[in-house]
Design an enzyme around this catalytic site. Structure first.
Site, PDB file in Angstrom:
ATOM      1  N   GLU A 105       0.770  -1.194   0.016  1.00  0.00           N
ATOM      2  CA  GLU A 105      -0.037  -0.063  -0.035  1.00  0.00           C
ATOM      3  C   GLU A 105       0.775   1.251  -0.156  1.00  0.00           C
ATOM      4  O   GLU A 105       0.782   2.168   1.001  1.00  0.00           O
ATOM      5  CB  GLU A 105      -0.771   0.099   1.134  1.00  0.00           C
ATOM      6  CG  GLU A 105      -2.078  -1.160   1.136  1.00  0.00           C
ATOM      7  CD  GLU A 105      -2.945  -1.254   2.096  1.00  0.00           C
ATOM      8  OE1 GLU A 105      -3.438  -0.026   2.590  1.00  0.00           O
ATOM      9  OE2 GLU A 105      -3.542  -2.318   2.415  1.00  0.00           O
ATOM     10  N   SER A 129      13.017  -1.764   7.726  1.00  0.00           N
ATOM     11  CA  SER A 129      12.655  -2.569   9.026  1.00  0.00           C
ATOM     12  C   SER A 129      12.156  -3.830   8.705  1.00  0.00           C
ATOM     13  O   SER A 129      12.178  -4.736   9.071  1.00  0.00           O
ATOM     14  CB  SER A 129      11.691  -1.741   9.691  1.00  0.00           C
ATOM     15  OG  SER A 129      10.466  -1.877   8.962  1.00  0.00           O
ATOM     16  N   HIS A 136     -17.816  -9.524   6.403  1.00  0.00           N
ATOM     17  CA  HIS A 136     -16.214  -8.940   6.485  1.00  0.00           C
ATOM     18  C   HIS A 136     -15.541  -9.790   7.640  1.00  0.00           C
ATOM     19  O   HIS A 136     -16.209  -9.882   8.731  1.00  0.00           O
ATOM     20  CB  HIS A 136     -16.397  -7.481   6.817  1.00  0.00           C
ATOM     21  CG  HIS A 136     -14.945  -6.964   6.833  1.00  0.00           C
ATOM     22  ND1 HIS A 136     -14.644  -6.051   8.058  1.00  0.00           N
ATOM     23  CD2 HIS A 136     -13.863  -6.763   6.244  1.00  0.00           C
ATOM     24  CE1 HIS A 136     -13.321  -5.572   7.834  1.00  0.00           C
ATOM     25  NE2 HIS A 136     -12.937  -6.028   7.016  1.00  0.00           N
ATOM     26  N   HIS A 137     -14.464 -10.370   7.335  1.00  0.00           N
ATOM     27  CA  HIS A 137     -13.795 -11.089   8.098  1.00  0.00           C
ATOM     28  C   HIS A 137     -12.175 -10.239   8.270  1.00  0.00           C
ATOM     29  O   HIS A 137     -11.401 -10.334   7.658  1.00  0.00           O
ATOM     30  CB  HIS A 137     -13.373 -12.456   7.885  1.00  0.00           C
ATOM     31  CG  HIS A 137     -14.722 -13.382   7.661  1.00  0.00           C
ATOM     32  ND1 HIS A 137     -14.666 -14.441   7.099  1.00  0.00           N
ATOM     33  CD2 HIS A 137     -15.754 -13.164   8.278  1.00  0.00           C
ATOM     34  CE1 HIS A 137     -15.770 -15.108   7.261  1.00  0.00           C
ATOM     35  NE2 HIS A 137     -16.443 -14.270   8.092  1.00  0.00           N
ATOM     36  N   GLU A 138     -12.324  -9.369   9.225  1.00  0.00           N
ATOM     37  CA  GLU A 138     -11.183  -8.579   9.560  1.00  0.00           C
ATOM     38  C   GLU A 138     -10.332  -9.614  10.506  1.00  0.00           C
ATOM     39  O   GLU A 138     -10.931  -9.860  11.748  1.00  0.00           O
ATOM     40  CB  GLU A 138     -11.137  -7.288  10.072  1.00  0.00           C
ATOM     41  CG  GLU A 138     -10.101  -6.805  10.658  1.00  0.00           C
ATOM     42  CD  GLU A 138      -8.849  -6.586   9.454  1.00  0.00           C
ATOM     43  OE1 GLU A 138      -9.128  -5.869   8.614  1.00  0.00           O
ATOM     44  OE2 GLU A 138      -7.767  -7.404   9.666  1.00  0.00           O
ATOM     45  N   GLU A 165      -4.988  -6.708   1.983  1.00  0.00           N
ATOM     46  CA  GLU A 165      -3.573  -6.840   2.795  1.00  0.00           C
ATOM     47  C   GLU A 165      -3.075  -8.150   2.540  1.00  0.00           C
ATOM     48  O   GLU A 165      -2.167  -8.855   3.235  1.00  0.00           O
ATOM     49  CB  GLU A 165      -3.779  -6.561   4.125  1.00  0.00           C
ATOM     50  CG  GLU A 165      -3.924  -5.174   4.591  1.00  0.00           C
ATOM     51  CD  GLU A 165      -5.815  -4.728   4.706  1.00  0.00           C
ATOM     52  OE1 GLU A 165      -5.920  -3.880   4.256  1.00  0.00           O
ATOM     53  OE2 GLU A 165      -6.296  -5.643   5.261  1.00  0.00           O
ATOM     54  N   GLU A 211      -9.192   4.151  -0.220  1.00  0.00           N
ATOM     55  CA  GLU A 211      -9.490   4.255   1.064  1.00  0.00           C
ATOM     56  C   GLU A 211      -8.461   5.802   1.364  1.00  0.00           C
ATOM     57  O   GLU A 211      -8.866   6.223   2.320  1.00  0.00           O
ATOM     58  CB  GLU A 211      -9.227   3.071   1.977  1.00  0.00           C
ATOM     59  CG  GLU A 211      -8.035   2.766   1.832  1.00  0.00           C
ATOM     60  CD  GLU A 211      -7.597   1.107   2.979  1.00  0.00           C
ATOM     61  OE1 GLU A 211      -8.773   0.677   3.166  1.00  0.00           O
ATOM     62  OE2 GLU A 211      -6.604   1.023   3.043  1.00  0.00           O
TER      63      GLU A 211
HETATM   64  C1  NOJ Z   1      -8.213  -2.194   5.713  1.00  0.00           C
HETATM   65  C2  NOJ Z   1      -9.032  -2.210   4.570  1.00  0.00           C
HETATM   66  O1  NOJ Z   1      -8.449  -2.207   3.496  1.00  0.00           O
HETATM   67  C3  NOJ Z   1     -10.094  -1.485   4.830  1.00  0.00           C
HETATM   68  O2  NOJ Z   1     -10.931  -1.644   3.599  1.00  0.00           O
HETATM   69  C4  NOJ Z   1     -10.857  -2.220   5.894  1.00  0.00           C
HETATM   70  O3  NOJ Z   1     -12.083  -1.323   6.181  1.00  0.00           O
HETATM   71  C5  NOJ Z   1      -9.975  -1.861   7.379  1.00  0.00           C
HETATM   72  N1  NOJ Z   1      -8.850  -2.547   7.030  1.00  0.00           N
HETATM   73  C6  NOJ Z   1     -10.751  -2.550   8.455  1.00  0.00           C
HETATM   74  O4  NOJ Z   1     -10.659  -3.928   8.294  1.00  0.00           O
HETATM   75 CA    CA Z   2      -5.868  -1.734   3.059  1.00  0.00          CA
END
Ligand code: NOJ
Ligand code: CA
Length: 705
Positions: free
Chosen positions: A169, A192, A410-412, A481, A505
């Site tokens: 990113e 790093s 959504h699965h963060e 990611e 974003e």
């Molecule tokens: C980063 C992601 O790119 C974004 O779309 C998401 O809303 C946030 N993480 C939270 O999970």
């Molecule tokens: Ca992202």
């Protein structure tokens, strides 16, 4: 035909170089020539129209158990030619031609170990991969290095982001290779993440300032292997493969028989050909899913942008941070009143989607875990089948079904891939039970297992495992990611999109300079479609009056163009419904634009400067054009000869207003209709940082409207 060469010991003939027959592309313009240098290193050179592109690149792999970098013999295998076509489940073309020549070259060490380098030459580029056949004395391999180098014949100008084990990113830097050390703006993170010196990520785009030459370097079919960055030798203009290690320094654990991903060079004298190239998809295996009826492109809206734009909304339900997910009784928590993933609000998005023919609604912040955003510090954070108290899963399931809208889950994972794998089956079953056909996954943070990086071998296996397991449940995956894509969406078309680059974003965090989206199609998108999240109508965030200034570096019309220039079967309309309701005539384009194409023609393109592409919708005759420019105004020259001769069409043009500018006047746009046919040539004005989108309908299709 096979040839065999034996390398003489260096002291006998120090300059001796054994070379195999060059492998020419079907049209004869490209050639890749394998060889063996005097030190016994396998080599390859690439030329285009007789012009050297790569001069004596080194090949080889090094493992603890066996060294495959120095050989005594080279044996050239028979050349085969292939010419097939195949149909992707979705994409930029209905049919893709796969036309190449191929030659395996076997290298043997003095103690009898063998490796094959398989070379391919297409009309749009060349590729090679390493194959370690089953053999005595070679079984398990602890991979330490891949010796591959790309010595460029010229100091090309490259567009690249810094090499990094954990993120893609970043903004692109444009620089001659020789100057990359000075121009790479982001050095800190690179250092790093452990890559020595100057390094860049692939897909990397390069162009010659002297000759008409464009080169894209990447990899295809990354399976069971770490992702490759490139170390840069700025003095000698050489890139060297740098495989992402785990934290023990091991690049990969392999077992023979084995083959690596393909190393790819897309090459042309016309930048448009780089965009049109299907080489990376062609190098991937055919679709592995038998019945693909359930894989359907989707346009979606979501509560997501509310959390970015400065309405002080949160993913978390409460203000009680450091809660203990799985232990805390969330029903006893109090809502912070700023949580957009609540039943009422989501219903409004469902209504908006239903009214506008939008397929889906993405809901982020629906499940337990956001109160303790620091997943890498412990072993568990998110629970993927437990909703917050204000999110009524069943009621929303029924409401969405009634309205004919699909919900996207959504699965963060907060980068806790290990825990996600533990929960995966339960999470997917929960999705099936509640009618969710697609999931957006996320990996923000430091990877767990702690030994891994986002692009190390273990994680490469993880993302693919998630996509494969999702296919078992008929679920589509949009991973954020995750490691940069390498065309695996051909094999697993339910892996419908990825982020893996700096996306829309960032328009809420300083903005993406206009050249960014004039580059992504040349770089990141070569691996597969991106969930870029276009459709930002209210780019100036001071509108919200919460101290957020500036923001999006775009005009409104440009945002419409992105749906065509950044083609993806999964496209968000990212802005808030209220902003679309303010500009309903412009929003009409987002409602209309298809997600799947039968043909694509790039009319103009120059990396980092501009892109204009025309695409014909799948199963229909309408054409759409998208055009974007960088920070400079320009006049796009549109030649409509792609239209059917003799047919009359009406084009609806969504363009920048006369005074539009991405810095000062973003919402100035104009919509006009003109008649066009295959002989039309149009000069289309584009504002600084602007763009245009055109819908073209055949006149007879318009009868009755
Ligand atoms: C980063 C992601 O790119 C974004 O779309 C998401 O809303 C946030 N993480 C939270 O999970
Ligand atoms: Ca992202």
């Amino acid at each position: 035909m096979t040839k065999k060469y034996t390398v003489l010991p260096a002291f006998l003939l120090s300059a001796f170089i054994a070379s195999a027959t060059p492998l020419a592309s079907p049209d004869g313009k490209l050639a890749i020539e394998p060889g063996l240098d005097s030190a016994g290193h396998p080599t390859y050179s690439v030329s285009f129209n007789g012009l050297p592109v790569v001069s004596s690149g080194i090949l080889g792999l090094k493992a603890d158990e066996a060294d495959f970098t120095s050989f005594a013999e080279i044996k050239e295998g028979a050349v085969v030619a292939e010419d097939n076509t195949w149909k992707p489940v979705w994409g930029e073309f209905e049919t893709i031609r796969d036309n190449y020549t191929e030659m395996p070259v076997e290298y043997t060490t003095s103690d009898g170990r063998k490796i094959t380098v398989r070379f391919r030459a297409y009309n749009d580029g060349v590729a090679f991969r390493y194959e370690i056949p089953e053999q005595q004395k070679v079984n398990y391999l602890t991979l330490r290095d891949e010796a591959t180098t790309f010595p460029l014949a010229e100091d090309l100008s490259v567009f690249a982001i810094p090499g990094d084990y954990d993120t893609d990113e970043r903004l692109y830097v444009e620089s001659p290779v020789s100057q990359l050390g000075k121009r790479m703006r982001v050095r800190r993170h690179t250092e790093s993440s452990g890559i020595p010196g100057v390094s860049v990520q692939t897909p990397l785009m390069a162009k010659s300032t002297k000759n008409k030459l464009y080169v894209n370097i990447h990899e295809a079919a990354l399976v069971g292997y770490p992702a490759m960055a490139l170390e840069v030798d700025t003095a000698n203009i050489v890139f060297k493969a740098h495989l992402t290690p785990d934290r023990n320094g091991v690049r990969g654990y392999l077992q023979a028989p084995f083959h690596t991903p393909w190393r790819t060079l897309i090459i042309s004298d016309d930048a448009r050909d780089i965009l049109a190239s299907q080489l990376i998809l062609n190098l991937n295996e055919p679709c592995a899913i038998e019945n693909t009826d359930w894989i359907k492109p989707m346009k979606f809206v979501g509560v997501w942008w509310e959390m970015f734009v400065g309405r002080s909304r949160t993913w978390a339900y409460s203000n009680k941070y450091n809660a203990k997910p799985g232990i805390t009784d969330y029903s006893s928590l109090e809502s912070n009143g700023r949580h957009p993933a609540n039943t009422e609000n989501v219903k409004k998005y469902i209504d908006f989607a239903a009214e506008n023919g939008i397929d889906g609604v993405l809901v982020e912040g629906w499940n337990e875990g956001w109160e303790d955003w620091a997943g890498w510090r412990k072993n568990r954070q998110f629970i993927f089948d437990k909703a917050y108290p204000d999110f009524d899963v069943e009621a929303l399931r029924d409401y969405a079904a009634e309205k004919g809208v699909k919900l996207i889950m959504h699965h963060e994972t907060a980068a806790n891939a290990a825990d996600y794998e533990r929960q995966l089956d339960r999470a997917f079953q929960f999705m099936v039970d509640n009618n969710y056909p697609a999931v957006k996954t996320g990996y923000v943070g430091h990877i767990i297992p702690r030994s891994e990086y986002h692009s190390s071998q273990w994680m490469v296996d993880h993302y693919l495992h998630v996509a494969q397991r999702a296919a078992d449940y008929k679920i589509m995956v949009d991973s954020h990611e995750a490691v940069r894509p390498t065309g695996l969406c051909r094999t697993w078309p339910n892996w419908i999109a990825q982020e893996s680059a700096r996306g829309g974003e960032f328009e809420s965090m300083g903005g993406n300079p206009p050249e960014h989206t004039c580059l992504l199609p040349f770089t990141r998108l070569k691996g597969g479609p991106m969930d870029y999240t276009p459709g930002l109508f209210q780019a100036d965030l001071s509108y919200y009056g919460e101290g957020k200034n500036g923001g999006g570096k775009t005009t409104l019309a440009r945002q419409l163009a992105l749906y065509v220039t950044m083609a993806s079967p999964l496209q968000m309309a990212c802005d808030l419904p209220e902003n679309y309701n303010r500009f309903p005539d412009a929003f009409q384009f987002i409602r209309d634009v298809p997600l799947d194409w039968s043909d694509s023609r790039w009319l103009e393109a120059e990396p980092g400067d501009y892109i204009t592409v025309a695409r014909r919708e799948k199963n229909g005759n309408d054409w759409y054009i998208g055009g974007v420019t960088d920070e400079n105004a320009r006049i796009a020259m549109l030649d409509f000869s792609f239209l059917e001769p003799g047919k009359k069409y009406t084009a609806t043009i969504y363009e920048d207003g006369a005074d539009a500018d991405f810095r000062s006047n973003q919402q100035s746009y104009n919509i006009r209709k003109i008649k066009v046919n295959s002989k039309t040539k149009l000069k289309q004005k584009v504002a600084p940082g602007g763009g245009f989108a055109i819908q073209i309908k055949a006149a007879d299709d318009l009868a009755g409207l």
